[in-house]
Design an enzyme around this catalytic site. Structure first.
Site, short mmCIF file in Angstrom:
data_model
loop_
_atom_site.label_atom_id
_atom_site.label_comp_id
_atom_site.label_asym_id
_atom_site.label_seq_id
_atom_site.Cartn_x
_atom_site.Cartn_y
_atom_site.Cartn_z
N SER A 179 0.84 -1.19 0.00
CA SER A 179 0.00 0.00 0.00
C SER A 179 0.89 1.25 0.00
CB SER A 179 -0.94 -0.04 1.20
OG SER A 179 -1.90 0.98 1.13
N ASP A 327 -8.08 -5.87 -6.11
CA ASP A 327 -7.82 -4.64 -5.37
C ASP A 327 -8.41 -3.47 -6.15
OD1 ASP A 327 -6.83 -2.45 -4.02
OD2 ASP A 327 -4.73 -2.85 -4.48
N HIS A 380 -6.17 -5.72 -1.59
CA HIS A 380 -5.18 -4.66 -1.49
C HIS A 380 -3.90 -5.10 -0.80
CE1 HIS A 380 -3.75 -0.57 -1.43
NE2 HIS A 380 -3.73 -0.52 -0.11
#
Length: 403
Positions: A179, A327, A380
């Site tokens: 991330s 994601d 994600h």
């Protein structure tokens, strides 16, 4: 039980001669909520990264379960708004997971994670930037950092940590993150490579980058467990037991939501027994929260990391860029686009890769040691959703085996 666990940690504190200042270590021999011997050696500690303001970064070092003398060492950073790296340990790539069961006022239990990346690498997990997890600053000014300054503090931490752990200097070293953490990974790698070229000591054996890119498009809609407001439905009496009072408890999600483990992590991390075991300095962090919601200053001053990817890969450092194909926060097509923009010649064209005879995603390899991979079914934070596939990807790539 509390007495035994409270003395299971050995504190070693000393001041180093380098510019980074003091490093404090705690040897952790058992963890609250986990039965039996730990799967490998765990050390926690603090490194001073801002002497003027008294800012210290907190780390968890978990040795490889294989051969820690030769296995790679990986620095791992997590993303989000000052999210604690404990999320990566418990929910993604660490050797322990929170047992998901209704919270009953007792300390949450932990179990072994069979797809932990520490099977093949030692991992240095760091609460960064200052203010994340158990990292803190004595002067409030120390919390005023940004992507560039926080990255430079991490480079300072690495110099100090390796100075005090010289036995790992010859091990292959990698920098990884997911991330928002993945955004600063190439910048950190470039700064390390510049230090290597300038002859700065200690010399890290840098090999890589590792980046992951709404979190899981197939998941059920659940509340976001990261805190700053009081949730009226929580039973305060539960919170006032041995683990201490949570002044800002998170909202309680349905136990059917994957984020229920995030909810349980608050009670584990804020337990007095846990804090004693980890060697958390009293008076530094009154209450651990998984992520801060923009309540501390943080400058977004790295507009694009593509140029840093280009710089370090052109120098020959290895790079694995991977994305979960479910994601919606950072869709893999966007990541694929900037990887293509590097315009590197293809050495192994777009193809499926497999685990147990089944497709696990797609991968493509370029010149300059750049590999891009998608993980089938992952969201994600890919290892959180597809731990077996991500472990297969990481263990093959870290061992220089084609996916």
């Amino acid at each position: 039980m509390a007495t035994r666990l409270a003395v299971a940690a050995v504190l070693l504190c000393f001041c180093a001669v380098s510019a980074a200042g003091c490093l404090t270590r705690t040897k952790v021999t058992s963890l609250p909520g986990f039965d039996g011997a730990l799967p490998s050696r765990i050390e926690t500690g603090y490194v001073t990264v801002d002497e003027e303001n008294g800012a210290e970064l907190f780390y968890y070092f978990i040795e490889s379960e294989g051969d820690p003398g030769t296995d790679p060492v990986l620095l791992w950073l997590t993303g989000g708004d000052r999210c604690s790296v404990l999320s990566a340990i418990f929910f993604e790539i660490g050797p322990l997971k929170v047992v998901i069961e209704p919270y009953n006022g007792e300390l949450p239990r932990l179990r072994y994670h069979p797809y932990t990346w520490t099977k093949v690498a030692s991992i240095l997990f760091v609460d960064s930037p200052v203010g994340a997890g158990f990292s803190y600053s004595r002067d409030p000014s120390g919390y005023d950092v940004g992507e560039v300054s926080a990255s430079l503090q991490l480079v300072k931490l690495l110099r100090e940590w390796f100075s005090e752990h010289p036995e790992f200097l010859s091990n292959p070293f990698y920098v990884g993150g997911d991330s928002g953490g993945g955004k600063i990974v190439p910048f950190i790698a470039q700064k390390i490579s510049e230090d290597i070229e300038a002859g700065v000591r200690p010399t890290l054996n840098l090999k890589l980058l590792d980046e992951i890119s709404k979190a899981y498009i197939l998941g059920r809609e659940c509340i976001y467990v990261s805190p700053i407001r009081y949730h009226e439905t929580l039973d305060r009496k539960m919170l006032e037991k041995e683990h201490g009072v949570l002044k800002h408890p998170p909202a309680q999600p349905s136990i059917e939501c994957g984020v229920y483990a995030n909810y349980l992590s608050y009670f584990w991390a804020n337990s007095n027994v846990t804090r004693n075991t980890l060697g958390i300095k009293k008076g530094t962090v009154n209450e651990w929260v998984r992520c801060h919601e923009n309540d501390l200053p943080y400058a977004i001053d790295i507009k694009s990391s593509t140029k840093y990817h280009r710089s370090v890969t052109l120098k020959g450092y290895r790079a694995l860029v991977y994305s979960g194909d479910h994601d919606a926060i950072i869709p893999f097509l966007g990541t694929q686009a900037w990887v293509r923009s590097l315009d590197y010649p293809i050495v192994d064209d777009w193809r499926a890769w497999h685990v147990d005879g089944q497709s696990a995603g797609f991968t493509i390899a370029y010149e300059n040691n750049m590999t891009f991979t998608t993980v089938k079914g992952a969201g994600h934070t890919a290892p959180e959703y597809e731990p077996e596939r991500c472990f297969a990807m990481f263990s093959r790539w870290i061992s220089n085996v084609p996916l």
